[in-house]
Structure formats: structure tokens, C-alpha cells
Design a protein around this motif. Structure first.
Motif, mmCIF file in Angstrom:
data_model
loop_
_atom_site.group_PDB
_atom_site.id
_atom_site.type_symbol
_atom_site.label_atom_id
_atom_site.label_comp_id
_atom_site.label_asym_id
_atom_site.label_seq_id
_atom_site.Cartn_x
_atom_site.Cartn_y
_atom_site.Cartn_z
ATOM 1 N N VAL A 1 -7.857 1.336 0.158
ATOM 2 C CA VAL A 1 -7.316 0.586 -0.980
ATOM 3 C C VAL A 1 -8.404 0.370 -2.032
ATOM 4 O O VAL A 1 -8.166 0.527 -3.241
ATOM 5 C CB VAL A 1 -6.730 -0.766 -0.527
ATOM 6 N N VAL A 2 -9.606 0.021 -1.594
ATOM 7 C CA VAL A 2 -10.720 -0.210 -2.523
ATOM 8 C C VAL A 2 -11.041 1.071 -3.290
ATOM 9 O O VAL A 2 -11.219 1.059 -4.519
ATOM 10 C CB VAL A 2 -11.953 -0.724 -1.767
ATOM 11 N N GLY B 1 -2.826 -3.943 -5.803
ATOM 12 C CA GLY B 1 -3.752 -3.623 -4.724
ATOM 13 C C GLY B 1 -4.522 -4.834 -4.245
ATOM 14 O O GLY B 1 -4.795 -4.978 -3.040
ATOM 15 N N ALA B 2 -4.879 -5.730 -5.169
ATOM 16 C CA ALA B 2 -5.600 -6.948 -4.782
ATOM 17 C C ALA B 2 -4.727 -7.823 -3.883
ATOM 18 O O ALA B 2 -5.207 -8.394 -2.886
ATOM 19 C CB ALA B 2 -6.038 -7.715 -6.020
ATOM 20 N N GLY C 1 0.819 -1.212 0.000
ATOM 21 C CA GLY C 1 0.000 0.000 0.000
ATOM 22 C C GLY C 1 0.847 1.253 0.000
ATOM 23 O O GLY C 1 0.547 2.228 -0.701
ATOM 24 N N MET D 1 -8.187 -0.898 4.444
ATOM 25 C CA MET D 1 -8.691 -1.696 3.330
ATOM 26 C C MET D 1 -9.724 -0.917 2.517
ATOM 27 O O MET D 1 -9.789 -1.057 1.296
ATOM 28 C CB MET D 1 -9.277 -3.012 3.854
ATOM 29 N N SER D 2 -10.511 -0.084 3.179
ATOM 30 C CA SER D 2 -11.477 0.745 2.451
ATOM 31 C C SER D 2 -10.763 1.741 1.544
ATOM 32 O O SER D 2 -11.186 1.983 0.408
ATOM 33 C CB SER D 2 -12.366 1.500 3.440
ATOM 34 N N LEU E 1 -4.660 -6.288 -0.453
ATOM 35 C CA LEU E 1 -5.890 -6.553 0.284
ATOM 36 C C LEU E 1 -5.907 -7.971 0.862
ATOM 37 O O LEU E 1 -6.263 -8.178 2.025
ATOM 38 C CB LEU E 1 -7.101 -6.352 -0.630
ATOM 39 N N ALA F 1 -5.842 -8.893 4.769
ATOM 40 C CA ALA F 1 -6.987 -9.642 5.287
ATOM 41 C C ALA F 1 -6.552 -10.907 6.011
ATOM 42 O O ALA F 1 -7.119 -11.268 7.061
ATOM 43 C CB ALA F 1 -7.944 -9.991 4.139
ATOM 44 N N LYS G 1 -7.610 -1.334 10.508
ATOM 45 C CA LYS G 1 -7.562 -2.308 9.421
ATOM 46 C C LYS G 1 -8.672 -2.043 8.415
ATOM 47 O O LYS G 1 -8.441 -2.031 7.196
ATOM 48 C CB LYS G 1 -7.666 -3.728 9.982
#
Length: 541
Positions: free
Chosen positions: A90-91, A182-183, A27, A87-88, A186, A190, A83
Motif C-alpha cells: 500500500v505504501v 489508502g491512508a 485495498g 501494508m508495504s 492502512l 493496522a 500483514k
């Protein structure tokens, strides 16, 4: 005593969550890389989509959205879980990246870049926030050292990677490439990050962030339009100036009363801290403007491909990297808090003078080497400014201080690209009209499809006129960068040396962490990996 020590079991060292840290590092790389990866692709982007007069906004709107959203993402992490907030972000960043790659005109690209910038604001702050609570204190220094090395490497590699992708794939893949990376980030976070969501009480300073954004946007529009689209005394420009002044005044009032301000006003009680923010602003303006417009010169005038243009500005990027590392080591020894900023700004002035010699007939090797001096000056001033900021902030404010210096540098970059971009566009238009006729710009760029490759097949007179126009535009940018460097040079002389200034707040015992130990995580959240500043801070007991 020896027997007792022998019987005492050694403390268990918690294992480093490598998978989670790996995802967080990705990230950070995305946030750093994407700010520069587009620079070498922009000439081709403009050729495909048209809108040369909106060239600077592709960079400006990204930086503006990122700077405005950074404090909000940090506070969302504090309130609702770090966390989830990371992650939000990144989306949001990935959605913006996909839309940027699908853009069909310059307006769409600018709008989608703003969305991408909103997500990017949470990548860095979110990753460092999670690291602050995920990694044990014994490992935190090692992890942040890795971050400190990754940032300049990503910064150097951005233009080079962007040029390579543009040449051998498509400029759209400078955005699409973010999706698989990015995937992976994530999935790694996770699976590898296990945090207990602890919600704390507090209010997000939405009003402060909004007022700051409005003020910067008004200033940016005023700088872009004044003297070009509208006259300086037109109602539009006067109105934008009024909006900017009122927004800034209201912002200061809000920050003084906010429980969790975007920028705590108490930080500016130190003269050295305040001067460091001014220098950070000026450095960001010079750095981003030069990096944004040099590839255009390298491609249109020097005839370089996108990949080669990234390599041609590599001396500047490497100069920044080496200067940052050297300045950090020298500052750690003490006694150079004034000397290094003076030196860095002086080197920037010399760098601007060297770049002014670039012309349509400059040998490509000399043009590339000429960027080194400016890079070294920017690197020295950037690092010394960061460390001065950290050395004049209380321990409890270390996170806010590092966030402030990054915010001022980003704002400086946003305004610098806009102001100097307006100068560049004006000088280009004047030269094109003089060399090729009054409607030359419309004929060449109005309908798009004007790329460096297309220029090579044009008649010599047209080719020489365009090259002269781009060179003139770059010189306008360099002159502006030189003037900003001169302002920085004058400003550095007001910095007091460590022996004559007040004792650094970091040398006094600071108050402990706030409720929930937020300070420790907050420091990690906004510290951008430049952990050299901690050398000047006494170790805690």
C-alpha cells in the motif's frame, strides 16, 4: 441421543474482524479501480504533457509492473508476514500515486506508473492472503462473495470516476485520490488486523519473475517499434525478438526446477487449462485495448467531456458485469464448459463488427450503445475462462491456478495495448498527414497542450482532419481486436466438453495442505474473488 445433543454446547463463532476486513476491501478496490480510472483522463493527460505517441505506455507499464510483482508480493507475505507485506505494498502504491500526480512530462508519468504498478501487484494478493488467515472458515465464503461483487463494480466505476475527477478537479487527482483512501486502509488494517507473523521456509522465484518480465518487455517494445520507429528486419527488432525467445526458454527451464515457481508447469498438463490461459490472454488484450482507446474517440470525435465519455462506455462495462454474473451461474450448472467460451468469442467478433461502424458522423447515443455487444462477449469469455481454469486444477494448486489466469490476462492486456496502440498511432499519423499535411502531427501534438477542448476552437478543416484521424486509429484497434477474437473463437473449439474430457482434478481427493497450512492461505491469496468456481469442487469433509 437427544439429551446428549442438547447438552453439547454450540461451537463459538469467532466475531468477524469488520474493521480489518474493511481496510483490506479498500485495498482491493484501489487495485481494481486504478487500472481503469486513468482511461477517460488520458486524452487530457496527453494534452497537458504531450507525447501522444507514448499514449499506450501509461497503461502498459502499469499492467506489466503489476503482473511481474504479484507473485513476489505473495511469496514475501508467506516468508515474512502477510500483514506487513500488504501494508508495504500500500505504501509503495501511494508513493507511486503521489509521484504520478506530480509528473511534469510523459516520461516521468510512465516511470511513476511503473512504481505504482509494483505496489498494486501486492494490493490484491496481499488483501486476499490476509483474509485467508484472518477470517474464520465459516465466514470466508461470505467475505469472498463480497469481493466478487466489488470487483466488477469497481471495474465499471473506474472510467466514470476518472472522467468526473478530470472534469471537475484535475486529471492529477485521479492519482491523488488514492492517498486518503489508502491512508484509511492502512489505519484500518493496522488497528483491525491482528496476526501472528509465522515465517516459513522457501525461496522467492526472483529469477523466474525477472525472466518473465524481460520477455514481456522485449515483446512489448518489439510490437511497439516494429514497422514504425524501426523496420522489421532492423538489428533492434531482431535483437528484441532474440531476447524475448531466450528469456522465455530460460524462464521455462527455471520454472521446472524452482521450489516455488511463478507458474507451476504441472498445471499445463491439462489441455483445457492450457487453452483457458490462451483465451485469457486474448480476452485481456481485447478488453484493455478497447477500453483504453474508446474514451479518446468519445472525447475528440463525439465532443464528450471526460465525465460523459466515461458514461458513454458504461454500456460496455455493464454488459461485462451482467455477462460475468450470468456465465458464472450457467457454468455452475455444468455441461457448458465448451458452449460458453464458443458463445463468448462469437459475441466478441460481432461486437468488433458493430464497433467498426463508428464514424465521425455516428450519433452519440448509437456510439454508446454499440459498445454493449463487445462488453457482453468479453464478460462471457472472461468468466468461463476463469471457471474452466479452476475446474482443471488440483485443490492444492487452486491458488496458483487463479494467479496464472490473472497473470495471462494482465500480460495479454499489456501486449494488446502496445500492439494495437502502435496500429492506432500509425493510422492516425497517416490520416493526419493526408488530411492536414506531412508535419500536422508535430504541429498539433509535439508541444503538448492539445486537448479535446482546444480542438473545439480550431478551424473546421483541422477539426475534421483530427476527428477522421482518431476514428481511423480506433478502427485499427477494433480490426485488431476482431482478429484476436477470431483466434479466440477458433481456439474454443479445441476445448472438450466436460463429458468427453478427462475427469477434473478437483473431483479427486487432493493432498492436504503443505507445511504450516500454506495451501489454505495460498488459495485465498490469489483467488480474485470469483468464488463461483468453488461450486464445482466437492466440499471437504
Amino acid at each position: 441421543m437427544t439429551d446428549h445433543a442438547a447438552e453439547t454446547p454450540a461451537p463459538v463463532r469467532p466475531p468477524l474482524p469488520r474493521l480489518g476486513v474493511f481496510g483490506l476491501m479498500l485495498g482491493i478496490v484501489l487495485a481494481t479501480l486504478d487500472g481503469q480510472i486513468i482511461s477517460t483522463a488520458l486524452p487530457t493527460v496527453v494534452g497537458d504533457l504531450g507525447g501522444l505517441n507514448h499514449f499506450s505506455w501509461v497503461v502498459t507499464v502499469y499492467l506489466l509492473a503489476m503482473s511481474a510483482s504479484t507473485p513476489i508480493w505473495g511469496k514475501l507475505g508467506d516468508l515474512y508476514g502477510r500483514k506487513g507485506a500488504y501494508m508495504s505494498s500500500v505504501v509503495v502504491f501511494l508513493i507511486g500515486s503521489i509521484l504520478c500526480g506530480m509528473a511534469q512530462d510523459m516520461t516521468q508519468l510512465i516511470v511513476f506508473r511503473a512504481l505504482q504498478g509494483l505496489g498494486a501487484g501486492g494490493l490484491m494478493v496481499g488483501a486476499l492472503s490476509v483474509i485467508g488467515v484472518l477470517v474464520a472458515p465459516t465466514e470466508r465464503g461470505r467475505v469472498q462473495s463480497i469481493v466478487a461483487m466489488m470487483l466488477p463494480v469497481a471495474f465499471v466505476g473506474g472510467p466514470l470516476l476518472g472522467g468526473f475527477i478530470t472534469d471537475y478537479m484535475s486529471w492529477r487527482w485521479t492519482f491523488y485520490v488514492n492517498v486518503p483512501v489508502g491512508a484509511i486502509a492502512l489505519l484500518a488494517v493496522a488497528r483491525g488486523v491482528n496476526l501472528r507473523t509465522e515465517r516459513t521456509r522457501g525461496r522467492i522465484d526472483y529469477l523466474g519473475a525477472l525472466l518473465l518480465t524481460v520477455a514481456i518487455m522485449a515483446l512489448t517494445l518489439m510490437a511497439t517499434w516494429a514497422g514504425g520507429r524501426y523496420s522489421w528486419l532492423s538489428p533492434q527488432i531482431i535483437g528484441l525478438g532474440a531476447v524475448s525467445v531466450l528469456s522465455l526458454a530460460w524462464f521455462v527451464r527455471v520454472e521446472r526446477r524452482a521450489d516455488e515457481p511463478v507458474t507451476p508447469p504441472r498445471l499445463f498438463r491439462s489441455r483445457e487449462f492450457t487453452l483457458a490461459q490462451i483465451l485469457s490472454f486474448l480476452t485481456g488484450a481485447v478488453m484493455i485495448a478497447i477500453i483504453s482507446y474508446l474514451p479518446q474517440y468519445m472525447q475528440f470525435v463525439q465532443g464528450a467531456s471526460s465525465t460523459v465519455s466515461g458514461m458513454l462506455i458504461l454500456p460496455m462495462m455493464l454488459g461485462m458485469l451482467v455477462a460475468q454474473l450470468t456465465a458464472g451461474r450457467l457454468m455452475d450448472r455444468g455441461g457448458l464448459e465448451r458452449v460458453l467460451p464458443v458463445t463468448g468469442s462469437a459475441v466478441m467478433i460481432v461486437g468488433a463488427l458493430v464497433l467498426l461502424m463508428l464514424g465521425t458522423d455516428t450519433p452519440v447515443g448509437l456510439a454508446s450503445a454499440s459498445t454493449l455487444v463487445m462488453g457482453a462477449g468479453v464478460g462471457i469469455l472472461m468468466q468461463s475462462t476463469l471457471l474452466t481454469t479452476m475446474n482443471h486444477a488440483d485443490k492444492k494448486d487452486m491458488g496458483a491456478a487463479s494467479g496464472t489466469v490473472t497473470l495471462t490476462r494482465t500480460i495479454g492486456g499489456s501486449l494488446g495495448v502496445a500492439v494495437l496502440g502502435a496500429v492506432q498511432a500509425s493510422r492516425m499519423s497517416e490520416t493526419l498527414a493526408r488530411r492536414l499535411g506531412p508535419d500536422a502531427e508535430q504541429r498539433l501534438t509535439g508541444g503538448g497542450e492539445f486537448t479535446p477542448d482546444l480542438l473545439k476552437g480550431m478551424p473546421p478543416a483541422v477539426r475534421e482532419g483530427v476527428q477522421a484521424a482518431i476514428t481511423s486509429g480506433l478502427r485499427g484497434v477494433v480490426i485488431g481486436a476482431g482478429l484476436l477474437s477470431l483466434v479466440a473463437f477458433v481456439t474454443t473449439w479445441f476445448i472438450r466438453s466436460a463429458s468427453s474430457s478427462e475427469p477434473s482434478p478437483t473431483d479427486a481427493p487432493g493432498p492436504g495442505p503443505g507445511p504450516g497450512g500454506k495451501d489454505e492461505a495460498g488459495d485465498a491469496r490469489t483467488d480474485h474473488g470469483q468464488n463461483q468456481a468453488a461450486v464445482r469442487t466437492p466440499p471437504s469433509d
